[in-house]
Design a protein around this motif. Structure first.
Motif, PDB file in Angstrom:
ATOM      1  N   LYS A 145      43.267 -20.697  14.948  1.00 25.84           N
ATOM      2  CA  LYS A 145      42.083 -20.454  15.767  1.00 25.84           C
ATOM      3  C   LYS A 145      41.693 -18.996  15.652  1.00 25.84           C
ATOM      4  O   LYS A 145      42.541 -18.129  15.505  1.00 25.84           O
ATOM      5  CB  LYS A 145      42.377 -20.773  17.232  1.00 25.84           C
ATOM      6  N   LYS A 146      40.423 -18.723  15.764  1.00 25.99           N
ATOM      7  CA  LYS A 146      39.983 -17.334  15.798  1.00 25.99           C
ATOM      8  C   LYS A 146      40.537 -16.668  17.044  1.00 25.99           C
ATOM      9  O   LYS A 146      40.535 -17.242  18.119  1.00 25.99           O
ATOM     10  CB  LYS A 146      38.451 -17.230  15.820  1.00 25.99           C
ATOM     11  N   PHE A 147      41.012 -15.480  16.876  1.00 27.52           N
ATOM     12  CA  PHE A 147      41.578 -14.713  17.982  1.00 27.52           C
ATOM     13  C   PHE A 147      40.488 -14.250  18.934  1.00 27.52           C
ATOM     14  O   PHE A 147      40.673 -14.183  20.131  1.00 27.52           O
ATOM     15  CB  PHE A 147      42.334 -13.511  17.422  1.00 27.52           C
ATOM     16  N   GLY A 148      39.338 -13.930  18.402  1.00 27.51           N
ATOM     17  CA  GLY A 148      38.274 -13.391  19.230  1.00 27.51           C
ATOM     18  C   GLY A 148      38.286 -11.875  19.192  1.00 27.51           C
ATOM     19  O   GLY A 148      38.501 -11.219  20.199  1.00 27.51           O
ATOM     20  N   LEU A 149      38.100 -11.325  18.004  1.00 30.75           N
ATOM     21  CA  LEU A 149      38.125  -9.872  17.825  1.00 30.75           C
ATOM     22  C   LEU A 149      37.115  -9.194  18.732  1.00 30.75           C
ATOM     23  O   LEU A 149      37.423  -8.201  19.378  1.00 30.75           O
ATOM     24  CB  LEU A 149      37.850  -9.514  16.358  1.00 30.75           C
ATOM     25  N   SER A 150      35.915  -9.741  18.810  1.00 30.33           N
ATOM     26  CA  SER A 150      34.902  -9.097  19.652  1.00 30.33           C
ATOM     27  C   SER A 150      35.330  -9.112  21.114  1.00 30.33           C
ATOM     28  O   SER A 150      35.101  -8.152  21.844  1.00 30.33           O
ATOM     29  CB  SER A 150      33.540  -9.766  19.478  1.00 30.33           C
ATOM     30  N   GLN A 151      35.994 -10.167  21.555  1.00 29.68           N
ATOM     31  CA  GLN A 151      36.493 -10.219  22.934  1.00 29.68           C
ATOM     32  C   GLN A 151      37.587  -9.179  23.137  1.00 29.68           C
ATOM     33  O   GLN A 151      37.606  -8.479  24.141  1.00 29.68           O
ATOM     34  CB  GLN A 151      37.016 -11.613  23.267  1.00 29.68           C
ATOM     35  N   ALA A 152      38.491  -9.056  22.169  1.00 28.86           N
ATOM     36  CA  ALA A 152      39.557  -8.059  22.280  1.00 28.86           C
ATOM     37  C   ALA A 152      38.968  -6.653  22.336  1.00 28.86           C
ATOM     38  O   ALA A 152      39.384  -5.828  23.141  1.00 28.86           O
ATOM     39  CB  ALA A 152      40.521  -8.187  21.096  1.00 28.86           C
ATOM     40  N   ASN A 153      37.980  -6.377  21.482  1.00 24.73           N
ATOM     41  CA  ASN A 153      37.338  -5.063  21.490  1.00 24.73           C
ATOM     42  C   ASN A 153      36.620  -4.810  22.812  1.00 24.73           C
ATOM     43  O   ASN A 153      36.670  -3.702  23.351  1.00 24.73           O
ATOM     44  CB  ASN A 153      36.368  -4.923  20.322  1.00 24.73           C
ATOM     45  N   SER A 154      35.969  -5.823  23.344  1.00 24.71           N
ATOM     46  CA  SER A 154      35.281  -5.686  24.632  1.00 24.71           C
ATOM     47  C   SER A 154      36.278  -5.384  25.743  1.00 24.71           C
ATOM     48  O   SER A 154      36.013  -4.560  26.625  1.00 24.71           O
ATOM     49  CB  SER A 154      34.510  -6.953  24.975  1.00 24.71           C
ATOM     50  N   ASP A 155      37.418  -6.055  25.697  1.00 24.18           N
ATOM     51  CA  ASP A 155      38.452  -5.806  26.707  1.00 24.18           C
ATOM     52  C   ASP A 155      38.919  -4.358  26.656  1.00 24.18           C
ATOM     53  O   ASP A 155      39.065  -3.704  27.688  1.00 24.18           O
ATOM     54  CB  ASP A 155      39.648  -6.737  26.503  1.00 24.18           C
ATOM     55  N   VAL A 156      39.155  -3.841  25.443  1.00 26.07           N
ATOM     56  CA  VAL A 156      39.593  -2.453  25.306  1.00 26.07           C
ATOM     57  C   VAL A 156      38.515  -1.514  25.811  1.00 26.07           C
ATOM     58  O   VAL A 156      38.796  -0.555  26.540  1.00 26.07           O
ATOM     59  CB  VAL A 156      39.972  -2.122  23.841  1.00 26.07           C
ATOM     60  N   ARG A 157      37.272  -1.767  25.447  1.00 27.34           N
ATOM     61  CA  ARG A 157      36.174  -0.910  25.924  1.00 27.34           C
ATOM     62  C   ARG A 157      36.112  -0.874  27.454  1.00 27.34           C
ATOM     63  O   ARG A 157      35.960   0.178  28.060  1.00 27.34           O
ATOM     64  CB  ARG A 157      34.842  -1.394  25.353  1.00 27.34           C
ATOM     65  N   ARG A 158      36.238  -2.042  28.084  1.00 26.70           N
ATOM     66  CA  ARG A 158      36.217  -2.094  29.554  1.00 26.70           C
ATOM     67  C   ARG A 158      37.376  -1.285  30.133  1.00 26.70           C
ATOM     68  O   ARG A 158      37.215  -0.558  31.116  1.00 26.70           O
ATOM     69  CB  ARG A 158      36.310  -3.539  30.034  1.00 26.70           C
ATOM     70  N   GLN A 159      38.541  -1.416  29.539  1.00 18.86           N
ATOM     71  CA  GLN A 159      39.708  -0.690  30.046  1.00 18.86           C
ATOM     72  C   GLN A 159      39.541   0.809  29.855  1.00 18.86           C
ATOM     73  O   GLN A 159      39.935   1.597  30.723  1.00 18.86           O
ATOM     74  CB  GLN A 159      40.965  -1.196  29.341  1.00 18.86           C
ATOM     75  N   LEU A 160      38.937   1.222  28.734  1.00 18.51           N
ATOM     76  CA  LEU A 160      38.706   2.646  28.506  1.00 18.51           C
ATOM     77  C   LEU A 160      37.715   3.210  29.512  1.00 18.51           C
ATOM     78  O   LEU A 160      37.898   4.324  30.014  1.00 18.51           O
ATOM     79  CB  LEU A 160      38.181   2.880  27.082  1.00 18.51           C
ATOM     80  N   ILE A 161      36.690   2.450  29.830  1.00 17.80           N
ATOM     81  CA  ILE A 161      35.713   2.904  30.826  1.00 17.80           C
ATOM     82  C   ILE A 161      36.400   3.060  32.179  1.00 17.80           C
ATOM     83  O   ILE A 161      36.192   4.036  32.884  1.00 17.80           O
ATOM     84  CB  ILE A 161      34.521   1.932  30.902  1.00 17.80           C
ATOM     85  N   ALA A 162      37.260   2.115  32.524  1.00 16.71           N
ATOM     86  CA  ALA A 162      37.974   2.193  33.800  1.00 16.71           C
ATOM     87  C   ALA A 162      38.888   3.421  33.842  1.00 16.71           C
ATOM     88  O   ALA A 162      38.995   4.079  34.879  1.00 16.71           O
ATOM     89  CB  ALA A 162      38.792   0.913  34.017  1.00 16.71           C
ATOM     90  N   VAL A 163      39.532   3.739  32.722  1.00 14.36           N
ATOM     91  CA  VAL A 163      40.411   4.913  32.648  1.00 14.36           C
ATOM     92  C   VAL A 163      39.609   6.188  32.862  1.00 14.36           C
ATOM     93  O   VAL A 163      40.065   7.127  33.506  1.00 14.36           O
ATOM     94  CB  VAL A 163      41.157   4.946  31.295  1.00 14.36           C
ATOM     95  N   GLN A 164      38.389   6.231  32.328  1.00 11.12           N
ATOM     96  CA  GLN A 164      37.568   7.426  32.421  1.00 11.12           C
ATOM     97  C   GLN A 164      37.013   7.643  33.825  1.00 11.12           C
ATOM     98  O   GLN A 164      36.637   8.750  34.171  1.00 11.12           O
ATOM     99  CB  GLN A 164      36.413   7.358  31.416  1.00 11.12           C
ATOM    100  N   GLN A 165      36.931   6.602  34.630  1.00 12.76           N
ATOM    101  CA  GLN A 165      36.317   6.731  35.961  1.00 12.76           C
ATOM    102  C   GLN A 165      37.276   7.225  37.001  1.00 12.76           C
ATOM    103  O   GLN A 165      38.339   7.384  37.038  1.00 12.76           O
ATOM    104  CB  GLN A 165      35.728   5.390  36.385  1.00 12.76           C
TER     105      GLN A 165
END
Length: 147
Positions: A127-147
């Protein structure tokens, strides 16, 4: 610890690692992490790692890229808050094809080894892992770290 790569394998991580080596950084890529930090990753997987163990194991390494760090970059960043996070990305279709090819090569190599060691939960069931979903998750976590 100066740089943590949160991008999945097959997204340019080898090129990133080599570029950072050329610039003089001490880079721990996938193999370095597995062979030299195996006990640390075991503790991460078991949920028994401490911040002190993370710090003492990684303090003399400049960069972690590829491999186990992808799953635990947040915990490492908590211990090294000044480290920069790099998210390598790639078109999902070309990533999947490349990942599939890598997995086939690994499966062939593992044919003569204990197959349990060669199972890859990301690829299980093809099955596709969902690279775009994984990248989105990292982006969200990075935004949370910056706030």
């Amino acid at each position: 610890m100066k740089v943590i790569c949160a991008g999945l394998w097959k997204t340019g991580t080898k090129s990133l690692a080599e570029s950072l080596r050329i610039l003089g950084y001490k880079v721990f890529d996938y193999d370095d992490q597995l062979f030299e930090l195996g006990e640390l990753w075991d503790k991460f997987h078991n949920g028994t790692v401490t911040d002190e163990e993370i710090h003492s194991s990684l303090k003399d390494i400049d960069v972690l890229v590829d491999g186990p760090v992808v799953a635990f970059w947040e915990e490492i960043h908590k211990v090294f808050p000044d480290a920069k996070i790099i998210l390598t990305i790639r078109d999902e279709d070309s990533w999947y094809k490349s990942y599939q090819k890598m997995h086939e090569i690994i499966s062939l190599k593992c044919h003569y080894k204990d197959s349990a060691q060669c199972n890859d939960p990301v690829f299980e069931g093809k099955k596709k892992f969902g690279l775009s979903q994984a990248n989105s998750d990292v982006r969200r976590q990075l935004i949370a770290v910056q706030q």
